[in-house]
Design a protein around this motif. Structure first.
Motif, PDB file in Angstrom:
ATOM      1  N   LYS A   1      -5.098  87.837  76.602  1.00  0.00           N
ATOM      2  CA  LYS A   1      -5.300  87.238  75.270  1.00  0.00           C
ATOM      3  C   LYS A   1      -4.650  85.854  75.179  1.00  0.00           C
ATOM      4  CE  LYS A   1      -5.669  91.582  72.735  1.00  0.00           C
ATOM      5  NZ  LYS A   1      -5.431  92.523  73.813  1.00  0.00           N
ATOM      6  N   CYS A   2      -4.626  85.124  76.280  1.00  0.00           N
ATOM      7  CA  CYS A   2      -4.000  83.796  76.262  1.00  0.00           C
ATOM      8  C   CYS A   2      -4.817  82.814  75.408  1.00  0.00           C
ATOM      9  CB  CYS A   2      -3.851  83.249  77.684  1.00  0.00           C
ATOM     10  SG  CYS A   2      -5.420  82.733  78.426  1.00  0.00           S
ATOM     11  N   GLY A   3      -6.114  83.080  75.248  1.00  0.00           N
ATOM     12  CA  GLY A   3      -6.946  82.254  74.371  1.00  0.00           C
ATOM     13  C   GLY A   3      -7.522  81.003  75.026  1.00  0.00           C
ATOM     14  N   ALA A   4      -7.241  80.785  76.320  1.00  0.00           N
ATOM     15  CA  ALA A   4      -7.698  79.547  76.979  1.00  0.00           C
ATOM     16  C   ALA A   4      -9.227  79.418  76.977  1.00  0.00           C
ATOM     17  CB  ALA A   4      -7.175  79.504  78.408  1.00  0.00           C
ATOM     18  N   CYS A   5      -9.929  80.553  76.961  1.00  0.00           N
ATOM     19  CA  CYS A   5     -11.395  80.506  77.036  1.00  0.00           C
ATOM     20  C   CYS A   5     -12.051  80.196  75.690  1.00  0.00           C
ATOM     21  CB  CYS A   5     -11.915  81.858  77.524  1.00  0.00           C
ATOM     22  SG  CYS A   5     -11.271  83.227  76.541  1.00  0.00           S
ATOM     23  N   LEU A   6     -11.327  80.442  74.595  1.00  0.00           N
ATOM     24  CA  LEU A   6     -11.962  80.463  73.275  1.00  0.00           C
ATOM     25  C   LEU A   6     -12.688  79.176  72.899  1.00  0.00           C
ATOM     26  CD1 LEU A   6      -9.403  82.502  71.194  1.00  0.00           C
ATOM     27  CD2 LEU A   6     -11.810  83.036  71.535  1.00  0.00           C
ATOM     28  N   GLU A   7     -12.051  78.024  73.112  1.00  0.00           N
ATOM     29  CA  GLU A   7     -12.653  76.777  72.648  1.00  0.00           C
ATOM     30  C   GLU A   7     -13.895  76.404  73.457  1.00  0.00           C
ATOM     31  OE1 GLU A   7     -10.774  73.044  73.436  1.00  0.00           O
ATOM     32  OE2 GLU A   7      -9.550  73.887  75.048  1.00  0.00           O
ATOM     33  N   HIS A   8     -14.117  77.064  74.601  1.00  0.00           N
ATOM     34  CA  HIS A   8     -15.252  76.689  75.442  1.00  0.00           C
ATOM     35  C   HIS A   8     -16.519  77.471  75.134  1.00  0.00           C
ATOM     36  CE1 HIS A   8     -12.636  74.175  77.770  1.00  0.00           C
ATOM     37  NE2 HIS A   8     -11.803  75.181  77.962  1.00  0.00           N
ATOM     38  N   CYS A   9     -16.420  78.518  74.332  1.00  0.00           N
ATOM     39  CA  CYS A   9     -17.608  79.372  74.142  1.00  0.00           C
ATOM     40  C   CYS A   9     -18.538  78.802  73.088  1.00  0.00           C
ATOM     41  CB  CYS A   9     -17.204  80.791  73.757  1.00  0.00           C
ATOM     42  SG  CYS A   9     -18.659  81.836  73.568  1.00  0.00           S
ATOM     43  N   PRO A  10     -19.730  78.323  73.499  1.00  0.00           N
ATOM     44  CA  PRO A  10     -20.653  77.763  72.512  1.00  0.00           C
ATOM     45  C   PRO A  10     -21.179  78.798  71.523  1.00  0.00           C
ATOM     46  CG  PRO A  10     -21.625  77.709  74.721  1.00  0.00           C
ATOM     47  CD  PRO A  10     -20.240  78.259  74.854  1.00  0.00           C
ATOM     48  N   GLN A  11     -21.052  80.070  71.873  1.00  0.00           N
ATOM     49  CA  GLN A  11     -21.545  81.121  70.963  1.00  0.00           C
ATOM     50  C   GLN A  11     -20.461  81.583  69.996  1.00  0.00           C
ATOM     51  OE1 GLN A  11     -24.721  81.399  71.380  1.00  0.00           O
ATOM     52  NE2 GLN A  11     -24.615  80.265  73.307  1.00  0.00           N
ATOM     53  N   SER A  12     -19.289  80.940  70.050  1.00  0.00           N
ATOM     54  CA  SER A  12     -18.160  81.315  69.194  1.00  0.00           C
ATOM     55  C   SER A  12     -17.822  82.803  69.288  1.00  0.00           C
ATOM     56  CB  SER A  12     -18.431  80.958  67.729  1.00  0.00           C
ATOM     57  OG  SER A  12     -18.747  79.604  67.612  1.00  0.00           O
ATOM     58  N   ILE A  13     -17.922  83.344  70.480  1.00  0.00           N
ATOM     59  CA  ILE A  13     -17.565  84.758  70.665  1.00  0.00           C
ATOM     60  C   ILE A  13     -16.036  84.857  70.707  1.00  0.00           C
ATOM     61  CG2 ILE A  13     -17.666  86.716  72.289  1.00  0.00           C
ATOM     62  CD1 ILE A  13     -20.373  85.497  73.258  1.00  0.00           C
ATOM     63  N   ASP A  14     -15.489  85.818  70.007  1.00  0.00           N
ATOM     64  CA  ASP A  14     -14.048  86.039  70.074  1.00  0.00           C
ATOM     65  C   ASP A  14     -13.798  86.813  71.377  1.00  0.00           C
ATOM     66  OD1 ASP A  14     -11.431  86.662  69.807  1.00  0.00           O
ATOM     67  OD2 ASP A  14     -11.588  87.529  67.800  1.00  0.00           O
ATOM     68  N   ILE A  15     -13.736  86.056  72.472  1.00  0.00           N
ATOM     69  CA  ILE A  15     -13.755  86.662  73.817  1.00  0.00           C
ATOM     70  C   ILE A  15     -12.649  87.720  74.008  1.00  0.00           C
ATOM     71  CG2 ILE A  15     -13.581  86.191  76.306  1.00  0.00           C
ATOM     72  CD1 ILE A  15     -14.984  83.492  75.730  1.00  0.00           C
ATOM     73  N   PRO A  16     -11.384  87.392  73.721  1.00  0.00           N
ATOM     74  CA  PRO A  16     -10.349  88.415  73.995  1.00  0.00           C
ATOM     75  C   PRO A  16     -10.586  89.727  73.244  1.00  0.00           C
ATOM     76  CG  PRO A  16      -9.345  86.296  73.461  1.00  0.00           C
ATOM     77  CD  PRO A  16     -10.809  86.135  73.229  1.00  0.00           C
ATOM     78  N   SER A  17     -10.987  89.625  71.969  1.00  0.00           N
ATOM     79  CA  SER A  17     -11.141  90.886  71.228  1.00  0.00           C
ATOM     80  C   SER A  17     -12.395  91.637  71.686  1.00  0.00           C
ATOM     81  CB  SER A  17     -11.131  90.653  69.719  1.00  0.00           C
ATOM     82  OG  SER A  17     -12.390  90.254  69.293  1.00  0.00           O
ATOM     83  N   ARG A  18     -13.424  90.899  72.083  1.00  0.00           N
ATOM     84  CA  ARG A  18     -14.624  91.597  72.579  1.00  0.00           C
ATOM     85  C   ARG A  18     -14.371  92.216  73.954  1.00  0.00           C
ATOM     86  NH1 ARG A  18     -19.054  91.553  69.703  1.00  0.00           N
ATOM     87  NH2 ARG A  18     -18.884  93.667  70.467  1.00  0.00           N
ATOM     88  N   LEU A  19     -13.445  91.591  74.724  1.00  0.00           N
ATOM     89  CA  LEU A  19     -13.096  92.192  76.024  1.00  0.00           C
ATOM     90  C   LEU A  19     -12.350  93.513  75.823  1.00  0.00           C
ATOM     91  CD1 LEU A  19     -12.092  89.041  78.131  1.00  0.00           C
ATOM     92  CD2 LEU A  19     -14.044  90.547  78.544  1.00  0.00           C
ATOM     93  N   VAL A  20     -11.612  93.599  74.710  1.00  0.00           N
ATOM     94  CA  VAL A  20     -10.961  94.885  74.399  1.00  0.00           C
ATOM     95  C   VAL A  20     -12.040  95.949  74.194  1.00  0.00           C
ATOM     96  CG1 VAL A  20      -9.560  96.122  72.691  1.00  0.00           C
ATOM     97  CG2 VAL A  20      -8.906  93.800  73.388  1.00  0.00           C
ATOM     98  N   ASP A  21     -13.120  95.580  73.472  1.00  0.00           N
ATOM     99  CA  ASP A  21     -14.229  96.525  73.271  1.00  0.00           C
ATOM    100  C   ASP A  21     -14.821  96.954  74.610  1.00  0.00           C
ATOM    101  OD1 ASP A  21     -13.842  96.046  70.606  1.00  0.00           O
ATOM    102  OD2 ASP A  21     -15.515  94.633  70.407  1.00  0.00           O
TER     103      ASP A  21
END
Ligand code: SF4
Ligand code: SF4
Length: 401
Positions: free
Chosen positions: A350-370
């Motif tokens: 959940k470091c968040g480094a990927c978040l600003e790069h996602c053009p789909q605005s996916i909340d990557i860390p929380s969706r990876l938990v899913d």
């Protein structure tokens, strides 16, 4: 090949454009011989728009295209590339990037130049760099010919961007599943009414619409009196819309290139019947009900510093529901470390480094938990540990022989 006109420049652009982010690769690098043959073949068949970006294929794409289109091929096409907002903090940065791109592409003019992946944040950053005056000066210098932007923000932001400048073109994500997300159909029509050419990216949603066919959609298509492949339905649905000038496709396989060129041969706007449009709406509803994460597999979020293969995690998670497949074992074989380093979802810190790069605005860390909750049950980790040890032991034995 059908062509449509860019109102502001008068250019005639092939309705199928060639995307430079999915060239075939070998050992992590572009397979130049294969990609060159494919690219030139597409141009020989009438494709005349080639799209790339500063960082596609880790920066190799522009250089490769420059080399591959030497000997006259560059003169047959309109070349497009983009200014990455992530790498610019001053006019000097922008100057350096443009010069690098002209050198990599081996051209004096870039035909279509885009601000890359605009959303509210990137737009505001560009505005703070006085980007609109910068683009006007760049165009006047002859280094770029048409000015546009690619877009991943929301509808309101799209209107703001469109109204801010005399754009020649824009590029939006648009496909059966994204008719009402990001700029959407509203944005397409809004731009087209202003005489701005609209180019389309992600027409197959990263392959989802061509390869991941839910059983219910397959039945729908199979039972319809007009027979088309899923990719053909998806592309023709877009070309059917009169505001669309060109559809970009990132093509890796020879067959995809052949097929897409064939689909682009005879498609004019407003050809779909009410029945055909209704069929697509039905297919869309099925997809939207089944899909878990709207990931297009674009890889902008990669690499993850902690080794998570983000797009593959989402891909296998989606496949489980779209295709009703038991993907658990496959998930662990691919991401659990049997083929190298582990890259599964629960490695995310959940470091968040990927978040600003996602053009789909996916909340990557929380969706990876899913993904982890769904795909990584408590028995799998110890099972994989044993599996990995067996594979390592076997590889050692092989090496000793
Ligand atoms: S938030 Fe998770 S997936 Fe994203 S970069 Fe950090 S560790 Fe990787
Ligand atoms: S998570 Fe976002 S950035 Fe990463 S591959 Fe998917 S769509 Fe692209």
């Amino acid at each position: 090949m059908q062509y449509r006109k860019v109102e502001k420049s008068g250019d005639r652009i092939s309705i199928l454009g060639y995307g430079g982010m999915r060239f075939p690769t070998k050992g992590g690098l572009i397979d130049e011989e294969k990609a060159r043959t494919q690219l030139r073949h597409a141009i020989d068949q009438g494709v005349n728009y080639i799209d790339t970006a500063y960082f596609y294929h880790g920066g190799q794409s522009e250089t490769f295209i420059g080399k591959a289109l030497k000997d006259g091929y560059m003169d047959k096409v309109h070349i497009a590339t983009k200014m990455p907002p992530w790498l610019v903090n001053s006019t000097l940065d922008m100057d350096r990037i443009i010069e690098t791109q002209l050198n990599r592409l081996q051209v004096e003019t870039i035909d279509y130049y885009l601000l890359h992946a605009l959303n509210r944040e990137n737009w505001e950053k560009f505005l703070s760099l006085d980007i609109l005056n910068y683009l006007t000066a760049l165009k006047a210098s002859g280094k770029i010919r048409n000015v546009g932007f690619s877009f991943h923000g929301d509808r309101e932001n799209f209107v703001e961007v469109i109204d801010a400048y005399d754009w020649d073109f824009c590029q939006i994500q648009y496909n059966i599943l994204d008719e009402n997300t990001q700029a959407g159909r509203f944005g397409l029509e809004y731009a087209a009414e202003k005489g701005i050419a609209v180019f389309i990216m992600e027409p197959l949603r990263g392959g989802t619409l061509a390869q991941k066919l839910p059983k219910q959609v397959k039945i729908l298509y199979d039972d319809f009196h007009i027979k088309r492949t899923p990719a053909e339905w998806a592309l023709k649905w877009i070309w059917n819309q009169p505001g669309v000038t060109m559809v970009l496709s990132g093509m890796t396989e020879d067959q995809h290139i052949e097929d897409n060129i064939a689909y682009a041969k005879d498609m004019l706007p407003n050809q779909f019947s009410t029945e055909e449009n209704a069929l697509i709406q039905e297919a869309k509803n099925i997809y939207l009900n089944l899909q878990r994460v709207p990931c297009t597999g674009c890889q902008y979020c990669m690499p993850c510093p902690f080794g998570v293969d983000i797009p593959r995690c989402f891909d296998l998670y989606n496949s489980k529901y779209l295709l009703n497949q038991k993907t658990g074992t496959f998930y662990w074989m691919q991401l659990g470390g049997m083929n190298g380093k582990p890259s599964h979802a629960s490695l995310c810190t959940k470091c968040g480094a990927c978040l600003e790069h996602c053009p789909q605005s996916i909340d990557i860390p929380s969706r990876l938990v899913d993904v982890a909750d769904d795909m990584e049950n408590f028995l799998m980790k110890p099972t994989m540990k044993i599996g990995n040890s067996v594979v390592k032991f076997y590889n050692k034995l092989k090496a000793l022989k």
